[in-house]
Design an enzyme around this catalytic site. Structure first.
Site, PDB file in Angstrom:
ATOM      1  N   GLY A 477       6.031  -4.292   5.482  1.00 24.22           N
ATOM      2  CA  GLY A 477       5.759  -4.924   6.758  1.00 24.22           C
ATOM      3  C   GLY A 477       4.689  -4.146   7.505  1.00 24.22           C
ATOM      4  O   GLY A 477       4.376  -3.010   7.167  1.00 24.22           O
ATOM      5  N   SER A 480       1.081  -3.871  15.009  1.00 25.19           N
ATOM      6  CA  SER A 480       0.121  -3.083  15.774  1.00 25.19           C
ATOM      7  C   SER A 480       0.517  -1.612  15.822  1.00 25.19           C
ATOM      8  O   SER A 480      -0.323  -0.738  15.995  1.00 25.19           O
ATOM      9  CB  SER A 480       0.019  -3.634  17.195  1.00 25.19           C
ATOM     10  OG  SER A 480       1.279  -3.563  17.840  1.00 25.19           O
ATOM     11  N   LYS A 483       2.723   0.642   9.954  1.00 24.45           N
ATOM     12  CA  LYS A 483       3.265  -0.042   8.776  1.00 24.45           C
ATOM     13  C   LYS A 483       4.712   0.357   8.537  1.00 24.45           C
ATOM     14  O   LYS A 483       5.161   1.423   8.954  1.00 24.45           O
ATOM     15  CB  LYS A 483       2.433   0.289   7.530  1.00 24.45           C
ATOM     16  CG  LYS A 483       1.021  -0.261   7.571  1.00 24.45           C
ATOM     17  CD  LYS A 483       0.242   0.071   6.311  1.00 24.45           C
ATOM     18  CE  LYS A 483      -1.177  -0.501   6.360  1.00 24.45           C
ATOM     19  NZ  LYS A 483      -1.952  -0.181   5.150  1.00 24.45           N
ATOM     20  N   ASP A 595      12.653  -9.151  21.749  1.00 29.34           N
ATOM     21  CA  ASP A 595      11.814  -9.617  20.637  1.00 29.34           C
ATOM     22  C   ASP A 595      12.694 -10.201  19.532  1.00 29.34           C
ATOM     23  O   ASP A 595      12.446  -9.985  18.350  1.00 29.34           O
ATOM     24  CB  ASP A 595      10.976  -8.459  20.093  1.00 29.34           C
ATOM     25  CG  ASP A 595       9.846  -8.945  19.184  1.00 29.34           C
ATOM     26  OD1 ASP A 595       9.510 -10.134  19.246  1.00 29.34           O
ATOM     27  OD2 ASP A 595       9.316  -8.130  18.408  1.00 29.34           O
TER      28      ASP A 595
END
Length: 839
Positions: A477, A480, A483, A595
């Site tokens: 994955g 911003s 990783k 989120d």
């Protein structure tokens, strides 16, 4: 285009050589440990061996105790060799027991006698039949040890008894490598005479000549280069990073060796894989006299060469910043332009500003350095190719060098009548770039440092990890922040989130990292991702380590793999997520996720779900705060009150996002898949549009969706009210009928969820329509069902709805559903019997 800011401070070869050096230091400490044993618990026989009492040892020695060892694995022969009591006892013990025994530190008697430099004992052991090539600790042989310690006479003895002259240890070093590394020229001389391979490669392609030049051993360098009539060392031989001996010589500042290599035709302008010439490395390491000699003896060719980081030697000297004399010397050369811009546009002034070398900055400006030239730096945050133009002042500002920023902003050049301020003056020669005051940047950096220090102090000890504790494997994955890797943490499979040390928009990665670690360390629930620890030492090494969930994300399952899930499994997932959110919202200090979407719902091998990714989450100090971040999270699943730039929202925003996830799970489609995320969020916020509800969705869940994505946050339920409804729905007869209605064969899937093998299979034979469907199909099917069941006319339905039933795009315009199925949410009773999952 190169990006200078990404230049590594240490090369791969340097890093490996550092580890090699550390491994030899550890080797020596282990050898010394065996050579200085504690004899307080030794037996009478062991003590007699340590004193060299041959008569007493002969009397005490039996077949039963000949194999006696100390706690550290030292045999009687080890003890005799360590004590250095003479060869008679060694010969006696070897006669009685000729087996080769290694201590716990992996040393044989011959290893220890060689390290100690006892030639008589070494001779006795070899005469008795000791294996001269036996590898011990770190695969080091006695020949390696003699080369390490410089015992040239013992080294010759070992060679006479058949020592392998080119044997490799654990780091692929031969005895010649080690002799060159430690500077034992007499050992090197013997190796050259006996035909050792003078160009033999080490673990990173390093040759003996590389080591001799790096260490400054002139005599050894001469022995290798002049060699024998059969072979000589190659003065231009490369290691794995294409460094030549001259590179190492200049990096170490070894002036005499520099002259010697140049006399033997070493190429002075050759580059390594980074594009560095020997002159670059001399300048990066502030070796002023070496740089002078290189330019004087070999010409100006290297002065204008750029490496892959768009750096000339002048840039390199300003990056180091320790030698003003070196900078002055380079600027005196006709070929050097003080305002030369590399491929990415940055000048020597940029380099000095970025690294905070005030004296160099001052000298460059006084010598005509132009502070208005710009470097084109790529946007590292999003991985795009967008370039941002930055002046030297901005580079100093970015790194928080406030004294340089102030100096640059008020610098008065000789041709200026007055110093320029923050803004450019019309008609002046230089157009100074206005920048914000450094005060805000400095305050931000100070706050971030305080946050990191506070986190280090408050994070429980078991969660502190070092970068050496983790091993990153494949990328699973990215975002911003950096990783996410699948990898290992202390031998266990884990998910590793590596942060970039940079700023993302108005939010700092450091701030996000600290908040996420602080939140994860407080969580302990089977419905939330498990926290294993974090690396806190340095922003460039920030990492968060969590448990690895093998099934991947719900998003991947639904929209990339395009799997169909049976109703029972869907409800299991929805209940797990609801319980995870209930746990977060009911902690002593509640956590708002902010989120929640299908990307951040992970599925384990048993088909259960966990809530993950707390990068946007935060602790709530009150029910509703008026200082929340604007628009955190993914727009497609964002609550209207957040999308409309509100800074006052509550945990009910998570309920809205959950409702969209629940619809997505049941429908098998992205909410408003035909729209971009921002357009989807605008539809929901400003037009009060919601995704269409299929008629096969169980009635209690229809009602749950209606209130869960209600426009008014106060009308949305809490998760402690949602969980009982889903659990009751899962046990209901209607859901059982839906689950049994699908006769399509089921196949296994890594997440252990029952899946349909072909999404496009024929739907004939289904007693119920698919739970997923496109808008047009859904509309036509609803109309057929309405006709078949003699539902009330549309006029009667419209009387109860303030908005049209379905708009022209097939969306439900009413904040409630097309099917107004009444639902009574449990209130006080539910509150009394609902619990947090972990209570």
């Amino acid at each position: 285009m190169g990006n200078y800011k990404s230049r590594p401070t240490i090369s791969c070869v340097d890093e490996l050589k550092k580890k090699i050096s550390e491994s030899y230091a550890l080797f020596r400490s282990k050898a010394i440990e065996d050579l200085r044993p504690r004899d307080s618990d030794w037996s009478e026989l062991q003590l007699a061996c340590s004193r060299g009492d041959v008569v007493r040892v002969t009397r005490l020695l039996t077949d039963e105790n000949i194999g006696e060892k100390t706690d550290t694995g030292l045999s009687l022969l080890h003890i005799a060799c360590i004590s250095g009591v003479g060869k008679d006892l060694v010969e006696l013990l070897y006669t009685k027991d000729s087996k080769t025994v290694l201590s716990k530190n992996q040393f044989s008697p011959l290893h220890l006698a060689t390290y100690k430099g006892d030639g008589e004992i070494v001779e006795a052991l070899l005469t008795g039949g000791a294996d001269v090539n036996l590898p011990g600790n770190s695969d080091v042989t006695p020949l390696h040890i003699a080369a390490m310690c410089g015992h040239h006479e013992i080294f010759k003895t070992l060679l006479d008894y058949g020592g392998k002259i080119n044997a490799s240890d654990a780091v692929k070093f031969s005895p010649l490598h080690i002799a060159c590394y430690y500077g034992h020229d007499k050992v090197v001389e013997q190796l050259v005479i006996h035909g050792a391979d003078l160009n033999i490669s080490g673990g990173v392609g390093d040759r003996p000549l590389h080591l001799a030049c790096a260490k400054g051993h002139l005599k050894i360098t001469q022995l290798l280069v002049e060699g024998t009539s059969h072979q000589k060392a190659d003065v231009n031989i490369k290691d794995d990073e294409e460094h030549r001996p001259l590179h190492f010589c200049c990096k170490g500042g070894n002036l005499v060796i520099l002259h010697y290599l140049l006399e033997h035709r070493a190429d002075p302008h050759v580059c390594n894989i980074y594009g560095d010439t020997p002159l670059h490395l001399a300048c990066y390491n502030a070796k002023t006299e070496v740089a002078r000699q290189l330019v004087t003896l070999t010409g100006a060719d290297s002065l204008i060469k750029e490496n892959i980081f768009s750096e000339t030697p002048l840039h390199s000297a300003c990056t180091n910043g320790r030698s003003l004399d070196l900078v002055k010397f380079l600027l005196d050369q006709p070929a050097v332009d003080i305002n030369y811009q590399g491929k990415d546009g940055h000048t020597a002034l940029h380099s000095a500003c970025y690294h905070g070398h005030f004296r160099i900055v001052q000298y460059l400006l006084e010598s005509g350095g132009d502070m208005n030239l710009v470097a084109a730096v790529s946007d590292q945050n999003g991985g795009s190719e967008k370039l941002e133009e930055q002046t030297a002042l901005m580079w100093a500002y970015e790194k928080g060098h406030d004294s340089i920023v102030i100096f640059l902003k008020h610098h008065k050049r000789p041709q200026d009548e007055s110093a320029c301020g923050d803004y450019s003056q019309p008609g002046s020669d230089g157009s100074y770039v206005s920048v914000p005051s450094p005060l805000g940047k400095l305050r931000s950096m100070t706050r971030e440092k305080i946050d990191v220090l506070h986190l280090r102090a408050t994070l429980p000890h078991q969660f502190h990890l070092q970068l050496l504790d983790i091993e990153c494997q494949e990328v699973i994955g990215s975002g911003s922040f950096g990783k996410v890797y699948k990898g290992k943490c202390k031998g266990k499979t884990a998910a590793i989130k590596r942060y970039r040390a940079s700023t993302v928009g108005a939010k700092s990665d450091v701030d996000m990292f600290c908040r996420e670690v602080a939140i994860l360390s407080k969580l302990k629930s089977s419905y939330v991702i498990g926290f294993l620890g974090a690396c806190l030492d340095d922003p460039s090494q920030f990492a968060i380590v969590t448990q690895y969930i093998s099934g991947g994300s719900l998003y991947s399952l639904l929209h990339e793999q395009k799997r169909l899930i049976d109703v029972q499994s869907k409800l299991t997932i929805s209940i797990d997520v609801a319980k995870g959110m209930e746990y977060l919202h009911n902690l002593p200090q509640p956590i708002i996720h902010r989120d929640l979407n299908s990307h951040n719902i992970l599925l384990d091998e048993n088909g259960h779900a966990l809530v993950a990714d707390f990068g946007e989450s935060r602790f709530l100090r009150s029910a509703e705060e008026d200082n929340m971040t604007k628009q955190p999270g993914n727009l497609r699943w964002m609550a209207p009150e957040i999308f409309t730039q509100c800074t006052k929202y509550s945990i009910k925003a998570d309920v809205f996002s959950y409702s969209l996830c629940l619809w997505e799970l049941l429908a098998g489609e992205l909410p408003f898949a035909h729209l971009k995320p921002a357009a989807a969020a605008a539809e929901m916020a400003y037009h009060i549009t919601r995704p269409p509800i299929g008629i096969t969705i169980p009635k209690p869940i229809v009602g749950l969706l209606q209130v869960g994505w209600h426009a008014n946050p106060d009308d949305r339920p809490e998760f402690k009210e949602i969980v009982p409804i889903l659990e009751e729905c899962k046990q209901s007869q209607a859901v059982a009928m839906l689950s049994n209605a699908d006769t399509t064969p089921i196949v296994a899937f890594p997440t252990a969820l029952p899946m349909v093998t072909d999404r496009d299979s024929d739907d004939e034979g289904r007693s119920t329509p698919p739970l997923a469907g496109h808008v047009s199909a859904l509309r036509s099917h609803w109309e057929q069902e309405a006709t078949r069941h003699n539902d009330p006319p549309r006029e009667e339905i419209r009387r109860h709805l303030p908005f049209p039933q379905i708009d022209k795009n097939g969306y439900v315009s009413d904040p409630l559903s097309t099917l107004r199925i009444p639902i009574d949410l449990p209130r006080q009773d539910t509150r009394d019997r609902s619990q947090s999952p972990n209570t």
